[in-house]
Design a protein around this motif. Structure first.
Motif, PDB file in Angstrom:
ATOM      1  N   TYR A 259       0.824  -1.217   0.000  1.00 23.68           N
ATOM      2  CA  TYR A 259       0.000   0.000   0.000  1.00 23.68           C
ATOM      3  C   TYR A 259       0.859   1.268   0.000  1.00 23.68           C
ATOM      4  N   THR A 260       2.062   1.188   0.580  1.00 29.46           N
ATOM      5  CA  THR A 260       2.907   2.378   0.732  1.00 29.46           C
ATOM      6  C   THR A 260       3.853   2.602  -0.446  1.00 29.46           C
ATOM      7  N   GLN A 261       3.791   1.724  -1.452  1.00 28.51           N
ATOM      8  CA  GLN A 261       4.752   1.779  -2.551  1.00 28.51           C
ATOM      9  C   GLN A 261       4.292   2.661  -3.720  1.00 28.51           C
ATOM     10  N   PHE A 262       3.182   3.388  -3.585  1.00 25.85           N
ATOM     11  CA  PHE A 262       2.619   4.163  -4.697  1.00 25.85           C
ATOM     12  C   PHE A 262       2.585   5.654  -4.361  1.00 25.85           C
ATOM     13  N   ASP A 263       2.841   6.486  -5.390  1.00 31.31           N
ATOM     14  CA  ASP A 263       2.800   7.950  -5.227  1.00 31.31           C
ATOM     15  C   ASP A 263       1.410   8.450  -5.608  1.00 31.31           C
ATOM     16  N   TYR A 264       0.469   8.290  -4.707  1.00 35.70           N
ATOM     17  CA  TYR A 264      -0.931   8.592  -5.004  1.00 35.70           C
ATOM     18  C   TYR A 264      -1.134  10.047  -5.427  1.00 35.70           C
ATOM     19  N   ALA A 265      -0.512  10.961  -4.729  1.00 41.23           N
ATOM     20  CA  ALA A 265      -0.741  12.391  -5.002  1.00 41.23           C
ATOM     21  C   ALA A 265       0.045  12.881  -6.212  1.00 41.23           C
ATOM     22  N   LEU A 266       1.247  12.354  -6.430  1.00 42.54           N
ATOM     23  CA  LEU A 266       2.118  12.858  -7.484  1.00 42.54           C
ATOM     24  C   LEU A 266       1.924  12.168  -8.827  1.00 42.54           C
ATOM     25  N   ASP A 267       1.297  11.003  -8.839  1.00 45.06           N
ATOM     26  CA  ASP A 267       1.125  10.278 -10.096  1.00 45.06           C
ATOM     27  C   ASP A 267       0.209  11.041 -11.049  1.00 45.06           C
ATOM     28  N   PRO A 268       0.393  10.824 -12.367  1.00 46.92           N
ATOM     29  CA  PRO A 268      -0.513  11.441 -13.353  1.00 46.92           C
ATOM     30  C   PRO A 268      -1.914  10.871 -13.225  1.00 46.92           C
ATOM     31  N   GLU A 269      -2.801  11.336 -14.077  1.00 46.25           N
ATOM     32  CA  GLU A 269      -4.218  10.962 -13.969  1.00 46.25           C
ATOM     33  C   GLU A 269      -4.460   9.482 -14.236  1.00 46.25           C
ATOM     34  N   HIS A 270      -3.618   8.874 -15.042  1.00 44.39           N
ATOM     35  CA  HIS A 270      -3.817   7.472 -15.389  1.00 44.39           C
ATOM     36  C   HIS A 270      -2.694   6.618 -14.788  1.00 44.39           C
ATOM     37  N   VAL A 271      -3.093   5.507 -14.163  1.00 43.61           N
ATOM     38  CA  VAL A 271      -2.141   4.613 -13.487  1.00 43.61           C
ATOM     39  C   VAL A 271      -2.431   3.176 -13.899  1.00 43.61           C
TER      40      VAL A 271
ATOM     41  N   ALA B  79      -7.781  -1.256  -1.276  1.00 43.34           N
ATOM     42  CA  ALA B  79      -7.390  -0.016  -0.614  1.00 43.34           C
ATOM     43  C   ALA B  79      -6.586   0.885  -1.551  1.00 43.34           C
ATOM     44  N   ILE B  80      -5.729   0.257  -2.380  1.00 43.93           N
ATOM     45  CA  ILE B  80      -4.916   1.033  -3.331  1.00 43.93           C
ATOM     46  C   ILE B  80      -5.808   1.703  -4.369  1.00 43.93           C
TER      47      ILE B  80
ATOM     48  N   HIS C 194      -8.084  10.459  -4.998  1.00 48.72           N
ATOM     49  CA  HIS C 194      -7.294  11.544  -5.594  1.00 48.72           C
ATOM     50  C   HIS C 194      -7.766  11.879  -7.014  1.00 48.72           C
ATOM     51  N   GLY C 195      -8.895  11.275  -7.417  1.00 51.04           N
ATOM     52  CA  GLY C 195      -9.468  11.579  -8.724  1.00 51.04           C
ATOM     53  C   GLY C 195      -8.686  11.012  -9.889  1.00 51.04           C
ATOM     54  N   LYS C 196      -8.069   9.855  -9.688  1.00 51.47           N
ATOM     55  CA  LYS C 196      -7.247   9.260 -10.744  1.00 51.47           C
ATOM     56  C   LYS C 196      -7.787   7.885 -11.130  1.00 51.47           C
ATOM     57  N   ASN C 197      -7.540   7.517 -12.381  1.00 52.57           N
ATOM     58  CA  ASN C 197      -7.990   6.230 -12.891  1.00 52.57           C
ATOM     59  C   ASN C 197      -6.868   5.198 -12.732  1.00 52.57           C
ATOM     60  N   VAL C 198      -7.188   4.068 -12.111  1.00 55.56           N
ATOM     61  CA  VAL C 198      -6.194   3.016 -11.917  1.00 55.56           C
ATOM     62  C   VAL C 198      -6.696   1.719 -12.534  1.00 55.56           C
ATOM     63  N   LYS C 199      -5.815   1.015 -13.207  1.00 55.83           N
ATOM     64  CA  LYS C 199      -6.169  -0.239 -13.862  1.00 55.83           C
ATOM     65  C   LYS C 199      -5.157  -1.314 -13.463  1.00 55.83           C
ATOM     66  N   ILE C 200      -5.650  -2.447 -12.991  1.00 55.10           N
ATOM     67  CA  ILE C 200      -4.781  -3.569 -12.597  1.00 55.10           C
ATOM     68  C   ILE C 200      -4.796  -4.587 -13.722  1.00 55.10           C
ATOM     69  N   ILE C 201      -3.621  -4.923 -14.253  1.00 57.87           N
ATOM     70  CA  ILE C 201      -3.530  -5.851 -15.380  1.00 57.87           C
ATOM     71  C   ILE C 201      -2.537  -6.962 -15.049  1.00 57.87           C
ATOM     72  N   GLY C 202      -2.534  -8.004 -15.886  1.00 62.10           N
ATOM     73  CA  GLY C 202      -1.511  -9.048 -15.808  1.00 62.10           C
ATOM     74  C   GLY C 202      -1.739 -10.122 -14.772  1.00 62.10           C
TER      75      GLY C 202
ATOM     76  N   MET D  25      -9.761 -15.119  -7.925  1.00 63.90           N
ATOM     77  CA  MET D  25      -9.881 -14.743  -6.512  1.00 63.90           C
ATOM     78  C   MET D  25     -10.286 -13.277  -6.379  1.00 63.90           C
ATOM     79  N   ARG D  26      -9.681 -12.409  -7.204  1.00 68.84           N
ATOM     80  CA  ARG D  26      -9.997 -10.984  -7.108  1.00 68.84           C
ATOM     81  C   ARG D  26     -11.430 -10.710  -7.551  1.00 68.84           C
ATOM     82  N   GLU D  27     -11.886 -11.370  -8.626  1.00 65.13           N
ATOM     83  CA  GLU D  27     -13.262 -11.178  -9.084  1.00 65.13           C
ATOM     84  C   GLU D  27     -14.263 -11.641  -8.032  1.00 65.13           C
ATOM     85  N   ARG D  28     -13.891 -12.657  -7.261  1.00 61.14           N
ATOM     86  CA  ARG D  28     -14.794 -13.204  -6.253  1.00 61.14           C
ATOM     87  C   ARG D  28     -14.849 -12.343  -5.006  1.00 61.14           C
ATOM     88  N   LEU D  29     -13.686 -11.709  -4.653  1.00 66.14           N
ATOM     89  CA  LEU D  29     -13.602 -11.030  -3.365  1.00 66.14           C
ATOM     90  C   LEU D  29     -13.497  -9.506  -3.438  1.00 66.14           C
ATOM     91  N   ALA D  30     -13.151  -8.967  -4.595  1.00 67.70           N
ATOM     92  CA  ALA D  30     -12.929  -7.525  -4.693  1.00 67.70           C
ATOM     93  C   ALA D  30     -14.170  -6.733  -4.275  1.00 67.70           C
TER      94      ALA D  30
END
Length: 506
Positions: free
Chosen positions: A439-451, A471-472, A479-487, A495-500
């Motif tokens: 959770y602490t490895q991301f620059d939530y405030a400084l990252d651009p709009e797309h992640v 939580a991520i 922060h008003g940003k779009n995040v996409k988890i791939i791969g 598991m993620r589809e079942r529990l997210a």
């Protein structure tokens, strides 16, 4: 690889040496099995009596248990040449029950423990042995060696001074004779030599007969006189379950030790339910129950060279013959001889290589810590189950801490489809320990709009990781940003589809 034993000049594979038929057709191998069984029987007598005293029962219950356990397990067990009999671990478990409710409840608990062991064996509990790390096994072996030695110390306190030179003489025999010949087991020679010396020289030292009265009759059918009620089951259940687990743990770990010594494999599931059958038979013949014995097993396998079920069977048969028919003769055996044999077993059992300075320097510190924890707790509590359990827990904790640092997160910023995008590549196994810092490895405030979070080099193992990913993504959305988890691989994606989104109460 072919091996050559002291009992035979020709070369045999380890598997061939376990053959009962092959041994019966080889006089030299059969002699080894017979003499090994005799040595073990002699060593079992004072041990069984001592464990009976610990349990608070008549010595006959321990001796009968040793006979029935050994004979029964010779047929139904999964580890040839391993010795099962009345043990100190079981005695410690059942002693409170004997004190509070008497012998009949003890016998009922032994039978119920046997039933539990059969259920556990059939259900495949023996397969859990593969989760016990090698460092715990080494700690188990070293702790047993220490306990075996410690169990002999009382035999050397407040005794006639002649006991000490007799023990010294016996130690010279058991350590020195194998360098000259292996035709006869050195422990047997020591026992016979000291017995003849003390008898003909009229040396007054403690003997086997001083440990307690030996039985004068054969074991018979015994039905415990307990009421068949729910209240009785409530009393028996915790003791029977503890006896079942302690007995299985000691038996399966001893079996693995013998596997290593003999370079063969054993059937652990069969050994598990076989122990249950042996305890049921023991209960219905008035015995106190038991499990595999590391000390006597090492006498049989390591000191005497036995490899088949014949030695196990004969150990039980010889034990009964010795205590019933030859009780007067057995009673004059000096305890000094048996103490020396057990000291030799302790020395042979200990893994000296594990504490060599070169080994300790080379071994990871975590492995040494696990071994030391297992030894310390086992010796302190005199309980193998607690010691092994603590060792496994320490190993799990250290493993989780070590793996937690194996996850890496690399960040790059690229222009994709005309949009500045932060790309995070997560590499490593994600579970409750390693995902906590994710959770602490991301620059939530400084990252651009797309992640984009690329998970192709990782795997999700538990719900804790799904909760962290939730939580991520929620933090980025805040922060008003779009995040996409791939791969994600197929299992992680399912598991993620079942529990997210379902792990929070908000």
């Amino acid at each position: 690889m072919a091996v050559k034993t002291a009992a035979d000049a020709p070369a045999y594979t380890p598997e061939q040496l376990q053959s009962v038929r092959g041994t019966l057709m080889s006089p030299r191998r059969l002699k080894t099995e017979v003499l090994a069984g005799l040595v073990v029987a002699l060593a079992l007598i004072p041990e069984a009596i001592a464990f009976s005293i610990i349990a608070g029962v008549d010595p006959r219950l321990g001796l009968f248990a040793s006979f029935t356990m050994a004979v029964t397990i010779a047929f139904v067990g999964g580890r040839p040449a391993m010795i099962s009999a009345a043990t100190g671990a079981v005695a410690l478990v059942i002693a409170p029950l004997v004190k509070s409710h008497g012998v009949d409840y003890l016998i009922a608990a032994v039978i119920l423990a046997g039933i539990f062991q059969i259920i556990l064996g059939v259900s495949g509990v023996a397969k859990l042995m593969r989760f016990i790390p090698r460092s715990v096994m080494v700690g188990f072996v070293n702790a047993l060696a220490i306990l075996i030695f410690m169990s002999q110390v009382p035999e050397l306190i407040n005794v006639p001074w002649l006991v000490y030179p007799l023990v010294g003489l016996a130690l010279v025999i058991v350590f020195g004779l194998p360098k000259l010949t292996n035709a006869v087991p050195a422990p047997l020679v020591a026992i016979v030599a000291l017995t003849l010396l003390t008898v003909f020289a009229a040396i007054a030292v403690p003997t086997v007969g001083d440990k307690g009265d030996l039985p004068e009759s054969l074991p018979s059918l015994f039905m415990p006189n307990v009421p068949f009620t729910l209240e009785t089951l409530q009393v028996l259940f915790p003791f029977a379950l503890a006896m079942a687990f302690v007995g299985l743990l000691e038996s399966l770990m001893t079996a693995k030790l013998v596997d290593d010594v003999t370079d063969t494999r054993s059937h652990k599931s069969r050994e598990a339910w076989g122990q249950g059958v042996a305890n049921i038979v023991t209960g219905f013949t008035g015995g106190m129950g038991g499990c595999a014995m590391i000390g006597q097993t090492m006498i049989n396998v390591k000191a005497s060279g036995a490899r088949t079920r014949i030695s196990t069977f004969l150990a039980g048969v010889f034990l009964l013959i010795l205590v019933v028919a030859l009780g007067d003769l057995v009673s004059v055996i000096p305890m000094a001889a048996l103490v020396a044999v057990m000291i030799f077993v302790s020395w042979a059992t200990f893994d000296w290589h594990s504490i060599h300075p070169r080994t300790l320097k080379m071994m990871p510190k975590s492995e040494t810590i696990v071994m030391a924890a297992t030894v310390t707790v086992t010796v302190a509590t005199h309980n193998l189950a607690i010691g092994v359990g603590v060792g496994v827990l320490v190993a799990m904790d250290l493993f989780a801490r070590r793996v937690a640092h194996f996850v890496t997160v690399k960040r790059t910023v690229k222009v994709l489809n005309g949009q500045e995008t932060a790309i995070y590549v997560v590499d490593g196994e994600l579970f409750f320990a390693s995902s906590n810092d994710l959770y602490t490895q991301f620059d939530y405030a400084l990252d651009p709009e797309h992640v984009i979070i690329d998970m192709h080099a990782s795997h999700l193992w538990d719900a804790s990781t799904i909760a962290v990913l939730d939580a991520i993504t929620e933090k980025y959305h805040h922060h008003g940003k779009n995040v996409k988890i791939i791969g994600l691989n197929e299992a992680s994606l399912q598991m993620r589809e079942r529990l997210a989104g379902k792990l929070s109460g908000h």
